[in-house]
Design a protein around this motif. Structure first.
Motif, PDB file in Angstrom:
ATOM      1  N   UNK A  73      28.710 -17.466 -23.819  1.00 45.34           N
ATOM      2  CA  UNK A  73      30.135 -17.664 -23.551  1.00 45.34           C
ATOM      3  C   UNK A  73      31.057 -16.617 -24.163  1.00 45.34           C
ATOM      4  N   UNK A  74      30.526 -15.693 -24.955  1.00 41.69           N
ATOM      5  CA  UNK A  74      31.433 -14.721 -25.572  1.00 41.69           C
ATOM      6  C   UNK A  74      32.041 -13.794 -24.519  1.00 41.69           C
ATOM      7  N   UNK A  92      33.559 -26.238 -23.431  1.00 39.11           N
ATOM      8  CA  UNK A  92      34.345 -26.085 -24.672  1.00 39.11           C
ATOM      9  C   UNK A  92      34.797 -24.644 -24.855  1.00 39.11           C
ATOM     10  N   UNK A  93      33.936 -23.701 -24.508  1.00 41.36           N
ATOM     11  CA  UNK A  93      34.308 -22.287 -24.621  1.00 41.36           C
ATOM     12  C   UNK A  93      35.419 -21.937 -23.640  1.00 41.36           C
ATOM     13  N   UNK A  94      35.325 -22.447 -22.408  1.00 43.49           N
ATOM     14  CA  UNK A  94      36.365 -22.184 -21.423  1.00 43.49           C
ATOM     15  C   UNK A  94      37.712 -22.747 -21.878  1.00 43.49           C
ATOM     16  N   UNK A 134      27.145  -4.890 -23.254  1.00 39.75           N
ATOM     17  CA  UNK A 134      27.749  -5.793 -24.237  1.00 39.75           C
ATOM     18  C   UNK A 134      27.160  -7.195 -24.143  1.00 39.75           C
ATOM     19  N   UNK A 135      27.220  -7.767 -22.943  1.00 41.03           N
ATOM     20  CA  UNK A 135      26.741  -9.128 -22.750  1.00 41.03           C
ATOM     21  C   UNK A 135      25.245  -9.228 -22.989  1.00 41.03           C
ATOM     22  N   UNK A 136      24.493  -8.268 -22.428  1.00 39.58           N
ATOM     23  CA  UNK A 136      23.037  -8.319 -22.542  1.00 39.58           C
ATOM     24  C   UNK A 136      22.544  -8.146 -23.962  1.00 39.58           C
ATOM     25  N   UNK A 137      23.116  -7.198 -24.692  1.00 37.66           N
ATOM     26  CA  UNK A 137      22.671  -6.972 -26.068  1.00 37.66           C
ATOM     27  C   UNK A 137      22.960  -8.192 -26.933  1.00 37.66           C
ATOM     28  N   UNK A 138      24.094  -8.826 -26.714  1.00 39.82           N
ATOM     29  CA  UNK A 138      24.428 -10.026 -27.486  1.00 39.82           C
ATOM     30  C   UNK A 138      23.391 -11.119 -27.237  1.00 39.82           C
TER      31      UNK A 138
END
Length: 756
Positions: free
Chosen positions: A227-228, A299-301, A671-675
């Protein structure tokens, strides 16, 4: 949408107050969430294991016990001396050890002790007795291993590991965000938003009553990974809008939020659909994890939409002061290389897809957490394997039968004991007290010798029993039951030790409605021969007593194995159908979704085929969970690249459109993939629970494979198949070469704001 965005921005102080109140409430609720640590509890209600667990919880007392292998014991006599010391510990029950040298207890200078305690494993008396046993072993100078540890605070261990993982993950993620950010100050907003969203999810778990240890442990980490993106999208939208509105932060936020709400909502749909698919599993652990994870996305949204705008407005001036140059390199060479090698890459992908799909059919699935191959198995698993190597397998299998018919119990015990894999069989029907079986008829004089009471006491006891029951041919167990029920009667009371011993035995083997028969067998918890044995015994037992219910760790594995094929087919089908439907709406094409789903499904096949290539087994639940998450979450990368390519074609040639799309998508995917990779590999490497560790490793590997698939194979497929794909678009408009392109404003533009 603009009115909603304007309301959120203008009422941001109100939302600060509301979130502060919700955080206080959730902090109060988090410690009160009930956590279930047994996978067996989530089996379908109709299975023998689930029925047996419910009955045993209600009717039987299971005392604490531990098994210890002591190494370096030079002789059997030395082992017996150590046995005498352990047996004398207060709180140790009737401890079994051979008085003759036998390989069941002493072998290869190692002694095997099974130590039962008087009481529940969580009682203070048993914990003290266990500590005294370990103290004696420490003082003896011998090395020892404990296959069945007692008193280990499993929950505290997992909680400690999760804290470590979160700290390391946070440090790595902040470093990645700093690298891909537009200003250093914006990074401050991300941990604030995540902590609030995580607290909301963890606190609202209280509403669910009980959640699994898997959900309780991994959801906070997966929430961070999944969700980040939403925070990044809104933050970069805000930065772009500020540049466009020449510094008017409030207007910029309204515009950013107006664009980000539908964009982020659309992006979350594929992830949520994969999680919702899990909720249809027969194994209710999937429902639990899918529900908690889907709730974490919600919750993240909520936090991103309602709280983050106010935080970013507070940080607006600091963000302006800390703007920095683009740190992410443009990778045009990568796109150029893919376009040139497209006719090589497509056959390679098809081959990898086919090989992966074939290899996953040969995965060695396991159903017991204790035999999962992981880089860092817990100490008790290592000890169990070491003990099995010396003394062989000694696993437990239990059968519940209706109480009272001891003849049926004896027939079951006798028949099961004949099986070549069964080592021992124990039930009230074959337990001796003195020289009598509990189900033998007995006279007052015989009982006086066995119970070490006077003949007069025995005669009074029998007379009272006969008058009470009308049964003048009592069995030993009948008298013992009556004695325990009337133990406060001074006329017939036996010794306190005798009554305690019998009461403890009966509480473990006989309940209000059922009796429990316990068998040990010399085979692994799960294997082909173990499952064949279960089928033999189940048939034999139920021919004698159709109402019998079988249980045990091997029975649990057998039941899980039976439900796996159904769950695997269902989850795969539902995930693909849900995501395909979303992509059909997004792209208005039946063919584009096929290509995208095929690429991610290929990545899933490749991911799990690695277990076959490297000779590792795979926990069945890991495959079900991670395949759904990998499809639901990483399909976003494919959507992003596809959208960029199709939009770029409206203003440039196809070749340049693909090169630009690959270069533009890289920061987002990176960014998304590494996280997600970092989160997965940290869980896999730092968690001692084998099940959770296997999930983490599979998630990290799967995300990495998906990144490669999207940035290497998907561009080649889209480029070559472009004429066919565009002709399949419904309701598009003509552009230049006659291809029908959809209106860009109609397509959710995934993470475009993260271009740097």
């Amino acid at each position: 949408m603009n009115k909603i965005a304007k309301f959120i921005v203008e009422k941001r102080i109100l939302f600060f107050v509301l979130f502060a109140g919700m955080i206080v409430y959730c902090v109060f609720c988090i410690p009160r969430v009930n956590v279930e640590y047994s996978i067996s509890a989530y089996l379908p209600a109709g299975t023998d294991t689930q029925r047996a667990l419910a009955i045993m919880d209600d009717e039987f007392v299971t005392n604490g016990s531990t098994k210890i292998m002591v190494k370096g014991v030079k002789s059997f006599d030395d082992a017996q001396k150590l046995y005498e010391k352990l047996r004398a510990v207060d709180g140790v029950s009737t401890m079994t050890f051979a008085f003759e040298n036998t390989e069941a207890y002493y072998k290869d200078n190692a002694a095997l002790f099974t130590i039962p305690y008087d009481g529940d494993a969580e009682s203070d008396r048993v914990k003290k007795a266990n500590a005294d046993v370990l103290k004696i072993l420490d003082e003896s100078g011998y090395d020892y291993v404990i296959p069945t540890p007692l008193g280990t605070d499993y929950a505290a261990t997992l909680a400690h590991e999760v804290v470590i993982i979160l700290f390391i993950a946070a440090a790595v993620i902040i470093a990645v965000l700093l690298f891909t950010s537009k200003s250093f100050a914006e990074v401050i907003a991300f941990p604030i938003v995540f902590v609030v969203a995580a607290a909301l999810n963890m606190g609202t778990n209280y509403w669910l009553g009980t959640i699994s240890f898997v959900s309780n442990t991994v959801c906070i980490i997966l929430q961070l990974a999944l969700a980040i993106d939403y925070s990044i999208i809104l933050c970069h939208r805000f930065t772009e809008e500020k540049d466009r509105t020449k510094g008017d932060a409030k207007t910029a936020m309204i515009n950013a939020l107006t664009a980000a709400i539908p964009e982020i909502s659309s992006s979350s749909l594929t992830t949520v659909s994969g999680l919702v698919a899990l909720m249809f599993m027969q194994l209710r652990l999937g429902f639990d994890l899918g529900l908690v994870l889907a709730k974490s996305i919600i919750c993240s949204l909520i936090t991103v939409f309602l709280l983050m705008p106010g935080i970013l407005l507070l940080l607006s001036k600091a963000m302006d002061k800390t703007r920095h140059r683009n740190l992410v390199p443009k990778l045009r060479f990568w796109g150029k290389g893919i376009v040139k090698a497209r006719y090589v890459l497509i056959p390679v992908f098809v081959a990898l897809f086919a090989v992966g799909a074939t290899l996953v059919q040969n995965i060695d699935y396991v159903y017991s957490r204790d035999i999962i191959d992981t880089p860092r198995p817990p100490d008790y698993v290592v000890a169990t394997r070491e003990c099995d190597e010396v003394f062989g397998y000694d696993n437990v299998f239990a059968v519940l039968v209706p109480k009272g018919d001891y003849d049926i119990q004896r027939r079951i015990l006798d028949e099961v004991e004949k099986d070549p894999l069964v080592n021992s069989a124990t039930g009230l029907a074959n337990v001796k007290y003195g020289d009598k079986y509990l189900i033998d008829e007995i006279t007052p004089i015989e009982f006086s010798y066995i119970a070490n009471i006077s003949g007069l006491q025995a005669a009074v006891l029998f007379s009272m029993y006969v008058n009470s029951s009308g049964n003048d041919e009592p069995r030993l167990i009948d008298i013992l039951h009556y004695l325990i029920e009337n133990k406060d009667n001074a006329l017939i009371s036996g010794s306190a030790d005798m009554i305690d011993t019998i009461e403890s035995l009966l509480s473990q083997l006989e309940g209000e409605n059922y009796s429990r028969l316990v068998f040990t067998f010399g085979a692994p918890v799960e294997s082909k021969e173990t499952f064949e044995m279960i089928e033999r015994l189940d048939k034999t037992i139920k021919e004698i007593c159709p109402e019998a219910i079988c249980a045990g760790e091997s029975m649990t594995s057998y039941d899980l194995n039976a439900s796996f094929s159904y769950d695997n087919t269902l989850i795969t089908l539902l995930t693909v159908v849900f995501i395909f439907a979303i992509l059909m709406i997004t792209f208005r094409s039946p063919l584009i979704p096929i290509v995208l789903v095929a690429v991610i499904q290929g990545a899933i096949f490749i991911n799990f085929s690695l277990n076959v290539i490297f000779g590792n087994n795979l926990f069945f639940f890991t495959y079900l969970i991670i395949s759904a998450i990998q499809m639901g979450a990483t399909i976003d990368y494919a959507i992003l690249l596809t959208n960029r390519f199709r939009q770029n074609k409206q203003s440039m040639g196809k070749r340049e459109a693909m090169i630009t799309a690959v270069s533009g998508a890289f920061p987002t995917v990176f960014t998304s993939g590494i996280i997600m990779c970092v989160a997965g590999f940290l869980v896999g490497g730092l968690t001692s629970d084998t099940m959770i560790a296997s999930m983490g490793t599979a998630l990290g590997t799967g995300t990495l494979v998906s990144i490669v698939a999207v940035l290497v194979f998907l561009p080649a497929l889209l480029y070559v198949l472009d004429p066919i794909l565009e002709k399949s678009v419904i309701g598009g408009k003509k552009k230049g070469n006659g291809m029908r392109l959809p209106n860009p404003s109609d397509i959710p533009y995934y993470s475009d704001a993260r271009d740097i």
